[in-house]
Scaffold this motif. Structure first.
Motif, PDB file in Angstrom:
ATOM      1  N   THR A 180       0.822  -1.196   0.000  1.00  0.00           N
ATOM      2  CA  THR A 180       0.000   0.000   0.000  1.00  0.00           C
ATOM      3  C   THR A 180       0.867   1.261   0.000  1.00  0.00           C
ATOM      4  N   ASN A 291      -2.126  -5.069  -3.763  1.00  0.00           N
ATOM      5  CA  ASN A 291      -1.039  -5.140  -2.786  1.00  0.00           C
ATOM      6  C   ASN A 291      -0.989  -6.533  -2.166  1.00  0.00           C
ATOM      7  N   PHE A 335       8.382  16.345  -1.117  1.00  0.00           N
ATOM      8  CA  PHE A 335       7.173  16.708  -0.377  1.00  0.00           C
ATOM      9  C   PHE A 335       7.397  17.995   0.417  1.00  0.00           C
TER      10      PHE A 335
HETATM   11  N1  LIG Z   1       7.437   7.987  -6.595  1.00  0.00           N
HETATM   12  C1  LIG Z   1       6.493   8.847  -6.197  1.00  0.00           C
HETATM   13  N2  LIG Z   1       6.635  10.161  -6.463  1.00  0.00           N
HETATM   14  C2  LIG Z   1       5.707  11.055  -6.046  1.00  0.00           C
HETATM   15  N3  LIG Z   1       4.606  10.726  -5.369  1.00  0.00           N
HETATM   16  C3  LIG Z   1       4.411   9.435  -5.076  1.00  0.00           C
HETATM   17  C4  LIG Z   1       5.338   8.420  -5.485  1.00  0.00           C
HETATM   18  N4  LIG Z   1       4.868   7.224  -5.075  1.00  0.00           N
HETATM   19  C5  LIG Z   1       3.720   7.470  -4.450  1.00  0.00           C
HETATM   20  N5  LIG Z   1       3.430   8.785  -4.438  1.00  0.00           N
HETATM   21  C6  LIG Z   1       2.273   9.428  -3.794  1.00  0.00           C
HETATM   22  O1  LIG Z   1       1.943   8.651  -2.662  1.00  0.00           O
HETATM   23  C7  LIG Z   1       0.537   8.493  -2.535  1.00  0.00           C
HETATM   24  C8  LIG Z   1       0.175   7.024  -2.625  1.00  0.00           C
HETATM   25  O2  LIG Z   1       0.410   6.554  -3.949  1.00  0.00           O
HETATM   26  P1  LIG Z   1      -0.637   5.617  -4.706  1.00  0.00           P
HETATM   27  O3  LIG Z   1      -2.038   6.032  -4.398  1.00  0.00           O
HETATM   28  O4  LIG Z   1      -0.256   5.555  -6.124  1.00  0.00           O
HETATM   29  O5  LIG Z   1      -0.317   4.251  -3.974  1.00  0.00           O
HETATM   30  P2  LIG Z   1      -0.945   2.796  -4.173  1.00  0.00           P
HETATM   31  O6  LIG Z   1       0.191   1.884  -4.369  1.00  0.00           O
HETATM   32  O7  LIG Z   1      -2.002   2.837  -5.202  1.00  0.00           O
HETATM   33  O8  LIG Z   1      -1.561   2.533  -2.723  1.00  0.00           O
HETATM   34  P3  LIG Z   1      -2.828   1.622  -2.269  1.00  0.00           P
HETATM   35  O9  LIG Z   1      -2.416   0.199  -2.402  1.00  0.00           O
HETATM   36  O10 LIG Z   1      -3.033   2.034  -0.853  1.00  0.00           O
HETATM   37  O11 LIG Z   1      -3.961   1.992  -3.162  1.00  0.00           O
HETATM   38  C9  LIG Z   1      -0.064   9.335  -3.623  1.00  0.00           C
HETATM   39  O12 LIG Z   1      -0.338  10.610  -3.086  1.00  0.00           O
HETATM   40  C10 LIG Z   1       1.022   9.412  -4.656  1.00  0.00           C
HETATM   41  O13 LIG Z   1       0.907  10.565  -5.428  1.00  0.00           O
END
Ligand SMILES: Nc1ncnc2c1ncn2[C@@H]1O[C@H](COP(=O)(O)OP(=O)(O)OP(=O)(O)O)[C@@H](O)[C@H]1O
Ligand SMILES: [Mg+2]
Length: 483
Positions: A180, A291, A335
């Protein structure tokens, strides 16, 4: 979405011999030409999603069924890169001007001069080719931008984004895995934005959020009366995502029945609405994310093998943040830059110890957790740099790997109070009994350390000279005893 296409021309003219003559001449010179005799039939053809958009539409103005302007509108609504040539009566300048105003690329006067006609069609085709080229360049720029929004310089992350960009132009199904908050959705959106579908819809469905029937209705739509509460027909996400990309999130949580239906869509692009009999088609590009350990679910019989292999054509894995310490630092700075632009926020960097603290954390919530942590720190930090004491690591930090050198819990357990006291004393000794330095070694505020010292009854002679509130008076040597 507008797929790239060969020179394809549509001739709309109700005079049969004229139309055939034009089509014949144009076909000889440019290849592929379709002909239609009625305006309404032309509009229907232009709106048909199964037929590729035309590069050039040559239409008479007066037609049975619908006029040339309606044909022009339909062509441009379908794909605004389509060049429409209107045929106008000789000498009717006003009509010609109107035609141009309504978005025609050019007009040709009747009676037709075939050489003139070919010249204008050829120009329209060139124009179209130029637009395609612009489109390709724009697509590249957009893809680059989308890729740059994914922050981090680690090899694994860059490999993942390169793969995403490479497969974006295809229709292949992509499986994105990772814990996640590792950025799966971000990568899915990169795939969409770097694809020729980028102007089509990007639709997301969380497969874990809904019970089976509702999820199927969400995905495939339903007919009126399909189940209690289905009082209207509803289109599903597969229909909605046509021409675009459909992100199926938490794919590991699909029921067996839904897995079977999804497999059919992936194989034949066909599906039914719930309670419906007609077969619908979708051209949505599927990106699946999870995930969960899909391989393990498959081995345990919880996930269909055939579906697993269908989804797993291209696999992009995002490793957890704790395995990408370089990305962690890049992201923390990213960030910080993003968040400090609000009034009252002073910090523009991190102290080395703050970064160390970030690196030492396990980040079970990955990038999402990091962002929240930086946001809190920015709000707390009074100075120009975020210190380790400004970094509040929330609950799951307990899952952090044990910092190097710390003893583990003995088999029979031990007293936390004793361990705490031992560490406080050790930190004090190492800091020459300067409480401020010791508090930094322990990652607590000075106030908190002072409170602990008093609670533990620790004293030191150097403290006598300090403000009386700092620590109680006591024996001249460090003492574990109550004074
Ligand atoms: N490499 C990165 N650069 C910039 N922002 C990132 C990066 N990786 C993740 N984020 C930011 O972190 C947050 C979580 O990313 P994301 O929603 O894509 O995760 P996910 O893997 O889909 O999580 P989940 O399994 O909980 O849905 C978002 O706000 C995303 O923009
Ligand atoms: Mg997600």
């Amino acid at each position: 979405m507008s797929p790239p296409m060969a020179a394809r021309i549509l001739v709309v003219e109700d005079n049969d011999s004229l139309r055939r003559g034009m089509a014949l001449a144009l076909r000889e010179r440019f290849g592929d030409v379709d002909e239609v005799a009625r305006g309404d039939a032309a509009v229907a053809r232009l709106c048909d999603a199964e037929i590729e958009p035309y590069a050039v539409v040559l239409t008479d103005l007066r037609l049975p069924g619908a006029d040339g302007v309606a044909v022009l509108r339909a062509a441009r609504a379908r794909d605004e890169r389509t060049s429409v040539l209107l045929m106008t009566a000789f000498g009717s300048v006003e009509t010609a001007v109107d035609a141009m105003r309504s978005g025609a690329f050019d007009f040709v006067e009747k009676p037709l001069d075939l050489d003139q006609l070919e010249l204008r069609v050829s120009r329209a085709l060139d124009h179209r080719a130029l637009l395609d080229e612009v489109n390709v360049l724009r697509a590249e720029r957009e893809a680059r931008r989308a890729e740059e929004e994914i922050v981090g310089s680690s090899r694994v992350l860059r490999d993942a984004t390169h793969l995403a960009r490479r497969v974006a132009p295809t229709r292949s199904t992509v499986l994105v895995t990772g814990e996640t908050g590792t950025g799966k959705e971000l990568v899915a959106s990169l795939i969409h934005r770097a694809s020729p579908r980028r102007e089509g819809p990007f639709v997301k469905v969380n497969c874990a959020a809904l019970p089976e029937t509702l999820l199927e209705s969400e995905l495939f739509g339903h007919e009126r009366g399909a189940f209690t509460g289905a009082d209207r027909r509803r289109a599903g996400r597969f229909e909605e995502a046509s021409g675009g990309t459909l992100l199926l999130d938490e794919i590991g949580d699909l029921s067996a029945a839904t897995q079977a239906k999804l497999l059919r869509v992936l194989q034949d692009q066909e599906f039914h609405r719930l309670g419906g009999t007609s077969t619908l088609r979708t051209d949505a590009r599927i990106v699946a994310a999870t995930n969960a350990d899909l391989e393990q679910k498959r081995a345990a019989g919880l996930f269909r093998e055939d579906l697993y292999f269908r989804l797993n054509v291209i696999h992009i894995h995002l490793p957890p943040l704790r395995e990408r310490p370089d990305d962690l630092v890049d992201l923390a700075h990213h960030f910080l830059r993003e968040l400090r632009d609000a009034p009252g926020r002073a910090a523009s960097g991190f102290t080395e110890r703050a970064l160390e603290r970030l690196r030492g954390h396990a980040w079970p919530g990955n990038v999402r957790e990091l962002r929240n942590t930086v946001e809190r720190a920015v709000l707390l930090a009074p100075g120009a740099r975020i210190r380790h004491t400004d970094i509040v690591l929330s609950g799951p930090a307990a899952r952090a790997p044990r910092p190097e050198g710390l003893p583990g819990l003995p088999p029979d357990g031990c007293s936390l109070a004793d361990v705490e006291r031992h560490l406080v004393l050790e930190a004090l000794r190492r800091a020459d009994f300067v409480q401020k330095d010791a508090s930094e070694l322990l990652g607590v505020s000075r106030r908190k350390l002072n409170y602990m010292i008093r609670r533990m009854g620790i004293t030191h002679r150097s403290w006598r000279r300090n403000r009386s509130g700092e620590a109680g008076d006591g024996p001249a040597e460090v003492s574990g005893e109550t004074p």
